[in-house]
Design an enzyme around this catalytic site. Structure first.
Site, PDB file in Angstrom:
ATOM      1  N   SER A 169       0.780  -1.304  -0.033  1.00  0.00           N
ATOM      2  CA  SER A 169       0.088  -0.090   0.083  1.00  0.00           C
ATOM      3  C   SER A 169       0.872   1.082   0.006  1.00  0.00           C
ATOM      4  CB  SER A 169      -1.035   0.059   1.341  1.00  0.00           C
ATOM      5  OG  SER A 169      -2.093   0.791   1.007  1.00  0.00           O
ATOM      6  N   ASP A 185      -8.703  -3.961  -6.194  1.00  0.00           N
ATOM      7  CA  ASP A 185      -8.480  -3.268  -4.789  1.00  0.00           C
ATOM      8  C   ASP A 185      -9.025  -2.044  -4.796  1.00  0.00           C
ATOM      9  OD1 ASP A 185      -6.632  -1.947  -2.987  1.00  0.00           O
ATOM     10  OD2 ASP A 185      -4.968  -3.344  -3.446  1.00  0.00           O
ATOM     11  N   HIS A 192      -7.249  -5.970  -0.850  1.00  0.00           N
ATOM     12  CA  HIS A 192      -6.165  -5.076  -0.800  1.00  0.00           C
ATOM     13  C   HIS A 192      -4.763  -5.781  -0.812  1.00  0.00           C
ATOM     14  CE1 HIS A 192      -4.021  -1.478  -0.266  1.00  0.00           C
ATOM     15  NE2 HIS A 192      -3.826  -1.292   1.095  1.00  0.00           N
TER      16      HIS A 192
END
Length: 524
Positions: free
Chosen positions: A221, A440, A469
């Site tokens: 991320s 995602d 994710h």
């Protein structure tokens, strides 16, 4: 953001206090280019909150310059965690990990990635654990690393104002403008030194003090942007690198654009979740079609909007649902809570899940999160821009105002200068491996393609038919065995897929004790 973002908002996870960054004098010492640095770190017992759940982990404290341009004017103290390579004969180096956020600590994340579950399975594949020391650094201001907080615990007590009402937005804007003023009052001296560039420099200083000529890296991320920035600053010091759940690095105002990009992707996952709930109507009793389950969800949201339940109103319910969409492991619990409320008129599960954390840890997390995204890149200064852009996104997503307005209010009123986005070129990086699921919700796939294009030596693995994710070694989602194989092969042997590739998504399990094919379709 999940990090990006595992959305650390007052509505869902909210906020918390710590102490100001330390200001002892000292300077960074870095080995000459090309030299093999001499180890200077001593790893010992970890703090109790890490040592208890992760007894195999050791920790070290390191002082780094608060300002690398003036290293004698102050320091921050960082906590580093380590799980050593299980097979010294196979050890090939140190693998630094970052879970994202920003605001999430990597020290505890090392434990999550390396500790076997009840079946003896670890998130990082065994061959990787044999080959690397797994290293986690709590970035400055995060976790155990010179924590600070912008407001007192309880500042974000619920229910927070409804972001979809004009009056609520006015109150939210004022709440977060005062939050920004609190950052100046409580931590003004450190705010200019909390962006991603400084975190990347901290990583390289830690690499040097560990005696490692190079480091390998696994970033999730927001951690993908951190990894890319490290590559721009210290590319020759990077060995092998995996970026998973990728941030779009292109916009000058990258975090503002990220906040606008997330709501449509989250809305798509909510649609998927509600279709899944309909598939198992004998469990949830909310309808046999997505239209019926969507009606139940919308009715609950509107009722909480009109009549908050204790500390939980529409803002908190949106925040809970936003976060659950990051991984399907929470779908059943949220579906059952919605069912209890809709069918049994029992709000206890829904309120319990959505009630905000207003303690010190949550304030610290939110303070670190805002400090990085406000410092990293440009944000609009005019509130009218937020109103215009968010209204456009809100036409297709219930989560637009919730996701954009809080950070917008804080960053528009930020008391420290906004930084300049680091252009990502990948010119000095070796060939790296990237992962992204096609659906995602936190780091949408279009952004992963942008990151891929910005890193010429990268290979992108796309997980199709999936919306969780992050993909590889994912500690919050269901594992994809093919992703585990590809990631392990790259980290241990350097083998990459010959070109960009697509792998199958994982099936989403049904509710506990039930499958769609075997369920009785009779009415509840």
């Amino acid at each position: 953001m999940g990090e990006l973002m595992q959305k650390f908002r007052a509505a869902a996870l909210a906020v918390a206090l710590g102490t100001a960054l330390g200001m002892a004098l000292g300077a960074a010492v870095v080995a000459p280019a090309g030299a093999t640095p001499k180890p200077s770190l001593s790893f010992d017992a970890c703090p109790g909150d890490l040592a208890t759940p992760y007894p195999a982990m050791t920790c070290a404290s390191v002082q780094v310059p608060l300002d690398y341009a003036a290293p004698g004017k102050g320091q921050a103290t960082l906590l580093i965690s380590k799980v050593p390579a299980r097979d010294p004969a196979k050890r090939r180096g140190a693998l630094f990990v970052n879970p994202g956020g920003p605001g999430a600590g990597a020290a505890s994340y090392v434990g999550k990635l390396t500790k076997p579950d009840g079946k003896g399975v670890t998130r990082l594949p065994p061959s990787v654990l044999d080959s690397y020391d797994i290293i986690g650094m709590d970035p400055r201001g995060v976790g155990h690393s010179s924590p600070f907080g912008c407001v007192d615990p309880g500042y974000f007590g619920g229910p927070q104002p409804d972001p979809d009402a004009a009056a609520g937005r006015e109150r939210l804007w004022q709440t977060w403008a005062k939050f920004a003023a609190g950052c100046q009052a409580k931590a003004g001296a450190v705010l200019p030194h909390l962006g991603t560039v400084n975190v990347a420099k901290d990583m390289d200083l830690i690499r040097d003090r560990m005696g490692e000529r190079k480091l390998s890296y696994l970033g999730f991320s927001y951690g993908t942007y951190l990894g890319a920035v490290y590559g721009e600053l210290f590319g020759p010091k990077a060995d092998r690198m995996i970026l998973d759940g990728n941030v779009n690095p292109v916009p000058e105002d990258l975090w503002y654009q990220a906040a606008l990009a997330q709501p449509p992707a989250v809305q798509k996952r909510v649609t998927d979740w509600l279709a899944w709930v309909a598939k198992y109507d004998p469990v949830f009793h909310l309808g046999t079609s997505a239209a019926e389950t969507t009606k139940a969800w919308n009715a609950a949201l509107e009722e909480f909007r009109a009549h908050p339940h204790g500390a939980v109103g529409a803002n908190e319910l949106l925040g809970l649902t936003f976060n659950v969409m990051f991984a399907e492991v929470g779908w059943e619990a949220l579906g059952r809570a919605l069912s209890d409320y809709t069918v049994k008129h029992d709000d206890s599960a829904l309120v319990g899940m959505a009630s905000p954390d207003t303690g010190a840890g949550a304030v610290q997390t939110t303070s670190a999160f805002q400090s990085v995204i406000c410092a990293d890149a440009a944000w609009p200064a005019d509130r009218a821009v937020y109103e215009r852009d968010t209204a456009a996104v809100a036409k297709g997503s219930q989560f637009a105002w919730y996701n954009t307005f809080a950070s917008g209010a804080a960053c528009a009123n930020w008391p420290a200068p906004h930084g300049t986005r680091v252009p990502i070129t990948g010119k000095a990086l070796p060939k790296i491996l990237m992962f992204n699921s096609v659906g995602d919700p936190s780091t949408p796939y279009a952004g992963a393609v942008k990151m891929h294009n910005a890193l010429p030596g990268s290979v992108l693995v796309t997980e199709r038919d999936s919306g969780k994710h992050c993909v590889f070694a994912n500690p919050i989602g269901y594992a994809n065995e093919r992703a585990q194989q590809l990631g392990a092969a790259y980290l241990t042997t350097g083998q990459l897929p010959p070109s960009d590739t697509t792998i199958g998504g994982h099936p989403v399990p049904g509710p506990s004790g039930a499958t769609a094919a075997s369920l009785d379709r009779s009415p509840a």
